[in-house]
Design an enzyme around this catalytic site. Sequence first.
Site: not given
Length: 165
Positions: A52, A57-59
Amino acid sequence: MEITFKGKPVALTGKPLRVGDAMPDFSLTDSSLATVRGAALAGVRVFLTVPSLDTDVCDAEVRRFNEEAAALPGVSVFAVSMDLPFAAARWCGAAGVKNVRVLSDYKDHSFGRATGTRLEELGLLTRAVFIVNQSGKIAYAEYVPEVADHPDYAAAIGCLKTQFV
């Protein structure tokens, strides 16, 4: 290959991709709700699969590829998640991400199944990075063993710089 989510083993749906495999076809949805077919994409492509965009971490991962990989000439970068297209577009606007195209697998989950990245029991995609060459073959494949960890940025960016730039 074992994948964990916060230390707990999780199963992937589909067959994992390896270097030299052909990138399978799939359909995704963009922020305007248009269908994007994998077979219609060309050139050197980087696919980041993330659980997501709204997680730390994804950001950080998508922002880093927005700055580094997207600045490489002739390379297209796509971030694929199960996030709804509206949420992904909102995130891009808030994060100032303009060089990565965000796509959603929420509709039919064909990307997750085709690439072996679907975490069926969680309804998410695992963290992975695929680099596809101009011929549609996988030049780099990384399935991050712990979903909450970062991918190997140096290896992925290094692959792009040594093979395609």
